[in-house]
Scaffold this motif. Structure first.
Motif, PDB file in Angstrom:
ATOM      1  N   LEU A 107      32.999  39.465  40.017  1.00  0.00           N
ATOM      2  CA  LEU A 107      33.039  40.210  38.430  1.00  0.00           C
ATOM      3  C   LEU A 107      31.557  39.901  37.793  1.00  0.00           C
ATOM      4  O   LEU A 107      31.103  40.788  37.078  1.00  0.00           O
ATOM      5  N   LYS A 108      31.178  38.447  37.671  1.00  0.00           N
ATOM      6  CA  LYS A 108      30.042  38.261  36.915  1.00  0.00           C
ATOM      7  C   LYS A 108      28.634  39.126  37.591  1.00  0.00           C
ATOM      8  O   LYS A 108      28.140  39.532  36.770  1.00  0.00           O
ATOM      9  N   PHE A 109      28.789  39.163  39.181  1.00  0.00           N
ATOM     10  CA  PHE A 109      27.618  39.844  39.784  1.00  0.00           C
ATOM     11  C   PHE A 109      27.779  41.236  39.085  1.00  0.00           C
ATOM     12  O   PHE A 109      26.640  41.727  38.780  1.00  0.00           O
ATOM     13  N   VAL A 110      28.805  41.809  39.437  1.00  0.00           N
ATOM     14  CA  VAL A 110      28.918  43.311  38.990  1.00  0.00           C
ATOM     15  C   VAL A 110      28.559  43.682  37.367  1.00  0.00           C
ATOM     16  O   VAL A 110      28.019  44.416  36.866  1.00  0.00           O
ATOM     17  N   THR A 111      28.972  42.847  36.418  1.00  0.00           N
ATOM     18  CA  THR A 111      29.068  43.002  35.207  1.00  0.00           C
ATOM     19  C   THR A 111      27.396  42.584  34.971  1.00  0.00           C
ATOM     20  O   THR A 111      26.725  43.461  34.129  1.00  0.00           O
ATOM     21  N   THR A 168      36.848  46.854  47.336  1.00  0.00           N
ATOM     22  CA  THR A 168      36.912  45.809  48.251  1.00  0.00           C
ATOM     23  C   THR A 168      37.391  46.364  49.561  1.00  0.00           C
ATOM     24  O   THR A 168      37.661  47.002  49.792  1.00  0.00           O
ATOM     25  N   GLY A 169      37.232  45.180  50.234  1.00  0.00           N
ATOM     26  CA  GLY A 169      37.474  45.523  51.857  1.00  0.00           C
ATOM     27  C   GLY A 169      36.332  46.187  52.630  1.00  0.00           C
ATOM     28  O   GLY A 169      36.853  46.938  53.224  1.00  0.00           O
ATOM     29  N   VAL A 221      42.346  41.357  41.378  1.00  0.00           N
ATOM     30  CA  VAL A 221      40.794  42.315  41.151  1.00  0.00           C
ATOM     31  C   VAL A 221      41.133  43.399  39.923  1.00  0.00           C
ATOM     32  O   VAL A 221      40.045  43.423  39.186  1.00  0.00           O
ATOM     33  N   THR A 222      42.271  43.892  40.104  1.00  0.00           N
ATOM     34  CA  THR A 222      42.304  44.838  39.024  1.00  0.00           C
ATOM     35  C   THR A 222      42.299  44.154  37.369  1.00  0.00           C
ATOM     36  O   THR A 222      41.712  44.672  36.483  1.00  0.00           O
ATOM     37  N   PHE A 248      48.923  40.685  45.561  1.00  0.00           N
ATOM     38  CA  PHE A 248      48.409  39.751  44.312  1.00  0.00           C
ATOM     39  C   PHE A 248      46.789  39.931  44.391  1.00  0.00           C
ATOM     40  O   PHE A 248      46.190  39.739  43.301  1.00  0.00           O
ATOM     41  N   GLY A 249      46.241  40.369  45.624  1.00  0.00           N
ATOM     42  CA  GLY A 249      44.955  40.558  45.626  1.00  0.00           C
ATOM     43  C   GLY A 249      44.670  41.693  44.725  1.00  0.00           C
ATOM     44  O   GLY A 249      43.339  41.741  43.967  1.00  0.00           O
TER      45      GLY A 249
END
Length: 203
Positions: free
Chosen positions: A128-132, A67-68, A179-180, A174-175
């Motif tokens: 998440l969908k893209f990475v999965t 991220t980032g 993500v985690t 919270f970010g």
């Protein structure tokens, strides 16, 4: 910080200061100079041996999500891991920024730029969908998630509004949790790791 490492650093620093304090006397003693030179050579040989025999990570089939990656550490890490042969999914707040465009032009061809706002559930779920999909399609495993996205506002407490504090907490705390939690199933499946590297950015 690792306790052993911290203790080692303290011992090293104390030893270094003692050597500096007694340097004139040490130099005047040939036997001590010879001993210190021998110890230095032994330490150098041990370091070279450990470096040569250290276990190398097989990058084949391993994906990383960071991220980032617009600028700073995340950008540099994405480029470095790409050069090492990892499949990198670089999360950028803006998918059309200069950093994202530079990452897209990666010569290794294993770099994916993903639009990601860690404060948005919808954005994280889309990432998440893209990475999965990418992991499943290319027979990969998500070996690591690096929570790098971070935000800071430098200023006196009196001049910082509660909105600023909430924004910082939403990104830095919270970010990371958001993500985690989202990527944990993929990480568990691959027996991978979650890393935290928050870099402050002044706005």
């Amino acid at each position: 910080m690792n306790v052993k490492l911290f203790g080692g650093l303290q011992v090293f620093e104390i030893g270094y200061l003692l050597v500096l304090c007694f340097l004139p006397w040490v130099v005047a003693q040939p036997a001590i100079t010879t001993l210190l030179t021998s110890l230095s050579l032994l330490c150098s040989c041990y370091y070279i041996y450990k470096k040569a025999t250290s276990k190398k990570i097989d990058v084949k089939g391993k994906g990383v999500f960071i991220t980032g990656c617009d600028t700073g550490f995340g950008f540099a890490l994405a480029k470095r891991l790409d050069c090492l042969g990892f499949t990198v999914n670089a999360g950028c707040l803006s998918s059309v920024c200069e950093g994202a465009e530079t990452l897209r032009s990666s010569t290794m061809g294993k770099m994916n730029v993903v639009q990601l706002d860690v404060t948005s559930d919808d954005s994280v779920n889309k990432a998440l969908k893209f990475v999965t999909d990418h992991v499943n399609k290319n027979n990969l495993e998500l070996w690591a998630v690096v929570n790098n996205a971070g935000l800071n506002f430098l200023g006196d407490v009196e001049f910082c509004s509660m909105d600023i504090y909430k924004r910082i907490a939403d990104v830095n705390l919270f970010g990371v949790v958001r993500v985690t939690k989202a990527f944990l199933p993929l990480i568990r499946k691959a027996k991978g790791m979650i890393c935290l590297k928050t870099i402050s950015k002044v706005e």
